[in-house]
Design an enzyme around this catalytic site. Structure first.
Site, mmCIF file in Angstrom:
data_model
loop_
_atom_site.group_PDB
_atom_site.id
_atom_site.type_symbol
_atom_site.label_atom_id
_atom_site.label_comp_id
_atom_site.label_asym_id
_atom_site.label_seq_id
_atom_site.Cartn_x
_atom_site.Cartn_y
_atom_site.Cartn_z
ATOM 1 N N ASN A 126 59.223 35.379 21.537
ATOM 2 C CA ASN A 126 59.051 34.129 20.788
ATOM 3 C C ASN A 126 57.615 33.633 20.930
ATOM 4 O O ASN A 126 56.833 34.195 21.691
ATOM 5 C CB ASN A 126 59.999 33.048 21.335
ATOM 6 C CG ASN A 126 61.435 33.244 20.856
ATOM 7 O OD1 ASN A 126 61.702 34.004 19.925
ATOM 8 N ND2 ASN A 126 62.353 32.555 21.501
ATOM 9 N N TYR A 158 72.387 42.535 20.508
ATOM 10 C CA TYR A 158 71.582 42.964 19.357
ATOM 11 C C TYR A 158 72.206 44.146 18.605
ATOM 12 O O TYR A 158 72.178 44.176 17.380
ATOM 13 C CB TYR A 158 70.125 43.239 19.781
ATOM 14 C CG TYR A 158 69.383 41.942 20.059
ATOM 15 C CD1 TYR A 158 69.733 41.146 21.144
ATOM 16 C CD2 TYR A 158 68.365 41.491 19.236
ATOM 17 C CE1 TYR A 158 69.093 39.941 21.402
ATOM 18 C CE2 TYR A 158 67.706 40.289 19.480
ATOM 19 C CZ TYR A 158 68.070 39.521 20.559
ATOM 20 O OH TYR A 158 67.443 38.328 20.803
ATOM 21 N N HIS A 218 65.763 45.125 19.086
ATOM 22 C CA HIS A 218 66.713 45.124 20.204
ATOM 23 C C HIS A 218 65.916 45.159 21.512
ATOM 24 O O HIS A 218 65.157 46.107 21.737
ATOM 25 C CB HIS A 218 67.597 46.372 20.099
ATOM 26 C CG HIS A 218 68.753 46.371 21.041
ATOM 27 N ND1 HIS A 218 68.743 45.742 22.254
ATOM 28 C CD2 HIS A 218 69.968 46.936 20.935
ATOM 29 C CE1 HIS A 218 69.900 45.911 22.857
ATOM 30 N NE2 HIS A 218 70.669 46.638 22.073
ATOM 31 N N HIS A 227 67.231 33.412 13.462
ATOM 32 C CA HIS A 227 66.009 34.078 12.969
ATOM 33 C C HIS A 227 66.210 34.648 11.559
ATOM 34 O O HIS A 227 65.676 35.704 11.227
ATOM 35 C CB HIS A 227 65.569 35.197 13.911
ATOM 36 C CG HIS A 227 65.224 34.731 15.293
ATOM 37 N ND1 HIS A 227 63.947 34.402 15.664
ATOM 38 C CD2 HIS A 227 65.988 34.543 16.391
ATOM 39 C CE1 HIS A 227 63.939 34.037 16.947
ATOM 40 N NE2 HIS A 227 65.168 34.103 17.406
#
Ligand code: HDE
Length: 707
Positions: free
Chosen positions: A145, A359, A336, A72
């Site tokens: 997503n 994360y 996160h 990403h």
């Protein structure tokens, strides 16, 4: 430059007597009188080490980059707010989902997964859809997503998945592309990936705009109410403008015409006041129904069809402010999935559980310090009090001598909160079992949902999926990988496999008993998991097909108006007015830049001239009449290409009067009966055709237009 920005600059320049705080200084606050020349011993002599101004400027520059995100890396962000329609207190005590009087600030970052920070926007890829809610109870991140499922079921496989899709390590090729051997080697040996993979082959992977994508939390989460009762929940974002995509041919061309296509689109829409909007939807499943489905709710490669559990829309999100500084906000924002507020909790989805570790860990190397929560974009809006201290780049000046709990010297502060006072408590799920490394049997069906997805698509969408597979596999060089993929496609759908095989010039293998597969059998899913019989719990799901997720709203639709001197001004002015009333965007395109003069001698600013722009950057085309103009355009090869390409991509084309002569010089003459080719029709008809986004019925023939 846009007039709003020009005005801003003029205002700044008016103020010649700038206050001290606008003067150029060093980082120590010392005013600088020369930032163009280094200090040197004489005019042509050596530079001097004592030049602290030069050293500071260069040192800062040398350290300007931070590691880009491992996945990403390429993203675009925007600020906005979330509002709730109706209290969900029956399910959750999270106050953003119970208090309808709140306007909760949000920051959203959209991204591609595979490419580097500087890669193109239109790569065939999953899009990240990460939302940071700055709630009064702390930060809640919904890190999702634009597809409702993921490639793998267990976090342990994430590095393998990502290594396979990233550029191949020996020569760092290809950038931001899944169409290569290592990815298909992995996919074809890991059958759990096939569901997300078929979505990747669909148009969802090449959206028209971030503003026209759905978003999904993917994992099953929990809602917990005041009584401590739990419900399973899946999160969905539904775009106001519907789900729209471009074709692969366009995507490839947009790579070159405007690699920042999505980033620019999001920025421009917000600057123009066309604020992107989504509704937040939830699917709620009572705990008692956990085992009622033909798949496991904890398996992130499965979706719950909306026909089985409807999506209830509970609020809306509006993005209404662009970031002021890309690095400070979009680059430094740290999401996160473990940033939760009371009332929301995890499930045992093994992918989610792994993410909970990853994360924070990645922020430590990317942002360099456990103090990343103090960076302005990451700060909660409520106050933070705890006994954590120091570390790199600490911004808070903690006062007093106590940094431990319990204490009496510091008055016992900071105090704990009871659950009734908003203290977070984890849902007390009963866990009982042995420590094992294995996958639940209930995760083993890898074929039913890809098959459901394919069945649910309309013909034009299926064609795109077939061509997607053919393109990607066509880029692979190992035959055994292609054959493995064909065999797997055959398990999903025979027609799909046959059509792809035809394009690849290969036969679908009868079995996977290939020597290479035998050799790697012990390490791969493919031999262990001979596909069980596919389940058919639902014939088709409309929610999976873009055909049924369209919207008639033409706001921000971009219409190219092709003109030359002498064009019919009245025709243009009327069309522009009606389109702008509907918040569509109009661009005047001419053979040259500067001004263009209509048949009534009025002058207009040209937005783009033919050699600087491409049809793929627009949603539709209109050619006003005007004898002189049409004569000029007929001699412009780029104008002809522009029209043919607009036709090929199934977009609406309109014209009036002499404009028809120009269209007759193009392939449009073969498509005059097409419902989105509008010659001498009124403007309302043009707008109606536009609202359909594309006339896919044209594609079967138009795809062969040689542009
Ligand atoms: Fe991520 N993912 N991910 N991911 N992910 C990251 O965190 C990871 C997964 C998603 O705009 C990283 O800050 C693991 C699923 C988004 O800043 C990293 C696994 C979903 C973003 C990471 C997953 C996502 C990330 C890289 C498997 C959809 C961008 C930089 C267990 C539900 C957020 C960072 C942004 C980013 C790890 C799987 C979505 C490395 C280990 C499933 C939208 O921590």
């Amino acid at each position: 430059m846009k007039s709003k920005e020009t005005e801003k600059i003029k205002d700044l320049h008016k103020n010649t007597n700038l206050p001290n705080n606008k003067r150029l200084t060093t980082n120590q606050g010392v005013k600088v009188n020369d930032t163009n020349n280094s200090l040197s011993a004489s005019e042509r002599g050596p530079s001097l080490l004592e030049d602290f101004i030069l050293r500071e400027k260069i040192t800062h520059f040398d350290h300007e980059r931070i590691p880009e995100r491992i996945v990403h890396a390429r993203g675009s962000g925007a600020h906005g707010y979330f509002e709730l329609y109706e209290s969900q207190q029956k399910y959750t005590k999270a106050e953003i989902f119970t208090d309808t009087n709140r306007k909760t600030p949000v920051f959203v970052r959209f991204s591609t997964v595979a490419g580097s920070k500087g890669s193109v926007d239109l790569a065939r890829d999953v899009r990240g859809f990460a939302v940071k809610f700055y709630t009064q109870e702390g930060i809640f991140d919904l890190v999702g997503n634009n597809m409702p499922i993921f490639f793998i079921q267990d976090a342990m496989k994430f590095p393998d998945l990502i290594h396979s899709v990233k550029p191949e390590p020996n020569r760092e090729i290809p950038q931001a592309a899944s169409a290569h051997d290592t990815f298909y080697d992995f996919i074809s040996l890991t059958t759990e990936t096939l569901h997300n993979h078929i979505w990747l082959m669909s148009d969802r992977a090449i959206p028209r705009s971030f503003r026209m994508m759905e978003g999904f939390g993917i994992h099953t989460f929990r809602f917990v109410n005041v009584k401590g009762e739990s419900h399973f929940v899946k999160f969905h974002w539904k775009p106001k403008l519907g789900v729209k995509s471009v074709t692969w041919d366009e995507a490839v061309k947009i790579h070159g015409a405007d690699p920042d296509f999505h980033r620019r689109d999001l920025w421009d829409a917000i600057e123009a006041g066309n604020y992107p909007e989504w509704e937040l939807g939830i699917q709620v499943i009572p705990e008692k129904d956990e085992n009622k489905f033909d798949f496991d709710l904890l398996d992130p490669t499965k979706l719950i069809p909306e026909e089985m559990v409807p999506v209830k829309r509970i609020g809306k999100m509006v993005l209404n402010r662009n970031p002021s500084n890309f690095f400070a906000e979009t680059e430094q924002v740290a999401f996160h999935p473990g940033h939760l507020v009371p009332g929301i909790d995890f499930t045992n989805d093994p992918l989610l559980q792994g993410r909970l570790f990853s994360y924070t860990d990645t922020q430590l190397s990317r942002l360099g310090s456990p103090n990343f929560h103090e960076i302005p974009i990451n700060r909660p809006i409520n106050e933070v009090h705890n006994n954590q201290r120091d570390a790199h780049m600490r911004m808070t000046i903690n006062e007093g001598k106590t940094a431990y709990f319990p204490n009496s010297i510091g008055g016992g502060c900071p105090y704990l909160s009871k659950i009734a006072e908003g203290g977070f408590s984890h849902y007390e799920e009963r866990v009982d079992g042995k420590k094992i490394r294995s996958r639940s049997e209930s995760f083993n069906d890898h074929f039913s949902q890809p098959a459901l997805f394919y069945r649910s698509l309309e013909t034009w969408e299926k064609e795109h999926v077939i061509n997607g597979y053919a393109f990607e596999l066509g880029k692979c060089t190992y035959e055994h990988i292609k054959l493995r993929m064909l065999w797997l496609l055959e398990q999903i759908n025979n027609q799909l496999a046959e059509r792809v095989a035809e394009q690849l010039g290969l036969e679908i293998p009868k079995d996977i008993d290939h020597p290479i597969n035998q050799a790697i059998g012990a390490n791969a899913d493919i031999n262990k998991q001979q596909p069980p019989k596919k389940k058919n719990y639902l014939d088709t799901s409309k929610a999976l097909s873009q055909t049924f997720l369209a919207s008639d709203d033409i706001a921000t639709c971009k219409i190219a108006i092709l003109v030359a001197n002498g064009f019919n001004g009245d025709d243009y002015v009327e069309l522009r007015k009606l389109l702008e009333e509907k918040n569509a965007t109009v661009a005047l395109i001419a053979p040259h830049g500067g001004k263009i003069i209509c048949n009534k001698k009025n002058q207009y600013d040209v937005d783009a001239f033919l050699s600087t722009t491409e049809s793929v950057l627009y949603d539709a085309l209109y050619v006003p009449g005007g004898k002189e103009a049409i004569k000029t355009l007929m001699e412009e090869a780029k104008a002809i290409k522009f029209i043919n390409e607009t036709l090929k991509h199934c977009k609406t084309i309109g014209t009036a009067d002499e404009g028809e002569e120009l269209l007759d010089q193009t392939y449009v003459k073969l498509f005059k009966d097409d419902e989105a080719i509008l010659i001498n029709k009124n403007v309302q008809v043009f707008i109606k055709a536009l609202s359909k986004h594309r006339n896919w019925k044209r594609e079967k023939e138009a795809i062969n237009i040689p542009v």
